[in-house]
Design a protein around this motif. Structure first.
Motif, short mmCIF file in Angstrom:
data_model
loop_
_atom_site.label_atom_id
_atom_site.label_comp_id
_atom_site.label_asym_id
_atom_site.label_seq_id
_atom_site.Cartn_x
_atom_site.Cartn_y
_atom_site.Cartn_z
N GLU A 115 -8.12 9.82 2.83
CA GLU A 115 -7.94 8.60 2.07
C GLU A 115 -6.49 8.17 2.29
OE1 GLU A 115 -8.87 9.58 -1.99
OE2 GLU A 115 -10.98 9.92 -1.53
N VAL A 116 -6.28 6.88 2.35
CA VAL A 116 -4.95 6.35 2.62
C VAL A 116 -4.59 5.35 1.53
CG1 VAL A 116 -3.53 5.07 4.28
CG2 VAL A 116 -5.31 6.62 5.10
N GLY A 117 -3.34 5.33 1.15
CA GLY A 117 -2.85 4.34 0.21
C GLY A 117 -2.97 4.77 -1.23
N LYS A 118 -3.39 3.84 -2.08
CA LYS A 118 -3.44 4.05 -3.52
C LYS A 118 -4.30 5.26 -3.91
CE LYS A 118 -4.48 1.53 -7.75
NZ LYS A 118 -4.80 0.23 -8.31
N LYS A 119 -5.48 5.38 -3.30
CA LYS A 119 -6.35 6.51 -3.63
C LYS A 119 -5.69 7.84 -3.27
CE LYS A 119 -11.01 4.71 -3.73
NZ LYS A 119 -12.35 4.93 -3.21
N ALA A 120 -5.00 7.87 -2.15
CA ALA A 120 -4.30 9.09 -1.75
C ALA A 120 -3.18 9.40 -2.74
CB ALA A 120 -3.75 8.93 -0.34
N LYS A 121 -2.41 8.40 -3.10
CA LYS A 121 -1.31 8.61 -4.04
C LYS A 121 -1.83 9.11 -5.39
CE LYS A 121 2.67 6.35 -6.08
NZ LYS A 121 3.38 5.09 -6.26
N ASP A 122 -2.96 8.58 -5.83
CA ASP A 122 -3.57 9.02 -7.09
C ASP A 122 -3.95 10.50 -7.05
OD1 ASP A 122 -3.24 6.47 -8.07
OD2 ASP A 122 -5.36 5.90 -7.85
N ARG A 123 -4.24 11.03 -5.87
CA ARG A 123 -4.61 12.44 -5.72
C ARG A 123 -3.43 13.38 -5.93
NH1 ARG A 123 -10.13 13.82 -4.96
NH2 ARG A 123 -11.12 12.04 -3.96
N SER A 152 0.86 -1.18 0.00
CA SER A 152 0.00 0.00 0.00
C SER A 152 0.90 1.23 0.00
CB SER A 152 -0.88 0.02 1.25
OG SER A 152 -1.76 -1.08 1.26
N ALA A 153 0.52 2.21 -0.77
CA ALA A 153 1.29 3.45 -0.80
C ALA A 153 1.26 4.10 0.59
CB ALA A 153 0.73 4.41 -1.84
N SER A 154 2.40 4.57 1.04
CA SER A 154 2.47 5.30 2.31
C SER A 154 2.12 6.76 2.01
CB SER A 154 3.87 5.18 2.91
OG SER A 154 4.16 3.84 3.21
N ALA A 155 0.84 6.98 1.80
CA ALA A 155 0.33 8.31 1.42
C ALA A 155 -1.00 8.55 2.10
CB ALA A 155 0.16 8.38 -0.10
N VAL A 156 -1.23 9.81 2.50
CA VAL A 156 -2.48 10.20 3.14
C VAL A 156 -2.98 11.48 2.49
CG1 VAL A 156 -3.62 10.75 5.33
CG2 VAL A 156 -1.66 9.20 5.33
N TYR A 157 -4.24 11.46 2.05
CA TYR A 157 -4.87 12.62 1.41
C TYR A 157 -5.94 13.18 2.34
CZ TYR A 157 -8.21 15.09 -1.58
OH TYR A 157 -9.07 16.01 -2.10
N PHE A 158 -5.95 14.50 2.48
CA PHE A 158 -6.92 15.18 3.33
C PHE A 158 -7.82 16.08 2.50
CE2 PHE A 158 -3.34 14.22 6.01
CZ PHE A 158 -3.91 13.83 7.20
N SER A 159 -9.12 16.06 2.82
CA SER A 159 -10.07 16.98 2.21
C SER A 159 -11.08 17.39 3.28
CB SER A 159 -10.78 16.32 1.01
OG SER A 159 -11.56 15.23 1.43
N LYS A 160 -11.82 18.42 2.97
CA LYS A 160 -12.81 18.90 3.92
C LYS A 160 -14.09 19.22 3.17
CE LYS A 160 -13.01 21.96 7.89
NZ LYS A 160 -12.29 22.98 8.63
N SER A 161 -15.21 18.74 3.72
CA SER A 161 -16.51 19.08 3.15
C SER A 161 -17.52 19.11 4.29
CB SER A 161 -16.93 18.08 2.06
OG SER A 161 -17.14 16.81 2.61
N GLY A 162 -18.40 20.11 4.24
CA GLY A 162 -19.39 20.25 5.29
C GLY A 162 -18.79 20.42 6.67
N GLY A 163 -17.61 21.02 6.74
CA GLY A 163 -16.96 21.24 8.03
C GLY A 163 -16.27 20.01 8.59
N GLU A 164 -16.33 18.90 7.87
CA GLU A 164 -15.75 17.66 8.33
C GLU A 164 -14.51 17.29 7.51
OE1 GLU A 164 -17.52 13.28 8.91
OE2 GLU A 164 -18.94 14.91 9.30
N VAL A 165 -13.45 16.86 8.17
CA VAL A 165 -12.22 16.45 7.49
C VAL A 165 -12.35 14.98 7.09
CG1 VAL A 165 -9.73 16.11 7.74
CG2 VAL A 165 -10.82 18.11 8.76
N HIS A 166 -12.00 14.68 5.85
CA HIS A 166 -12.02 13.32 5.33
C HIS A 166 -10.61 12.96 4.88
CE1 HIS A 166 -16.42 13.47 5.19
NE2 HIS A 166 -16.26 14.70 4.74
#
Length: 125
Positions: free
Chosen positions: A56-64, A40-54
């Motif tokens: 994604e970890v791994g492949k999806k984060a790396k793709d971002r 798994s990619a050692s990557a973490v992606y952060f986003s915020k919507s509706g005041g909440e932080v979301h």
């Protein structure tokens, strides 16, 4: 595998990729993640919507990285032990230490192991 049998496992928390493996008898089996990959990619992606932080970890984060590179933490393991280093993905937050980011990767590996059939449940969070 019997419910009371000891499960031996090991983790490679890598700078670029991470993996978790289990010992089954004399054989080592690398556990596949939800995408079917052994690492798994050692990557973490952060986003915020509706005041909440979301996140994604791994492949999806790396793709971002292609579209939101400032919101993706990678290679943070290089900063383990450096108390002043923080990754700030969102402007209104204090940021994340290398240990914080690593914990997200470790949690993702643990989730992959927990989904593995035939193993007793893991304890802890």
């Amino acid at each position: 595998m019997a419910r009371n049998e000891l499960v031996r496992w090991g983790i490679d928390l890598g700078t670029t990729n991470s993996a978790i493996a289990i010992l089954l008898g004399r054989d080592v089996d690398v556990v596949r993640n939800r995408f079917g990959d052994q690492t798994s990619a050692s990557a973490v992606y952060f986003s915020k919507s509706g005041g909440e932080v979301h996140l994604e970890v791994g492949k999806k984060a790396k793709d971002r990285m292609a579209t939101k590179p400032k919101s993706v933490a990678t290679e943070f393991k290089r900063y383990m032990g450096e108390s002043g280093w923080r990754f700030q993905a969102l402007p209104d937050e204090p940021g994340h230490t290398a240990a914080d980011l690593s914990s997200h990767v470790l949690r993702e590996l643990k989730n992959s192991l927990q989904k593995r059939e035939g193993l007793p449940p893991l304890h802890g969070s």
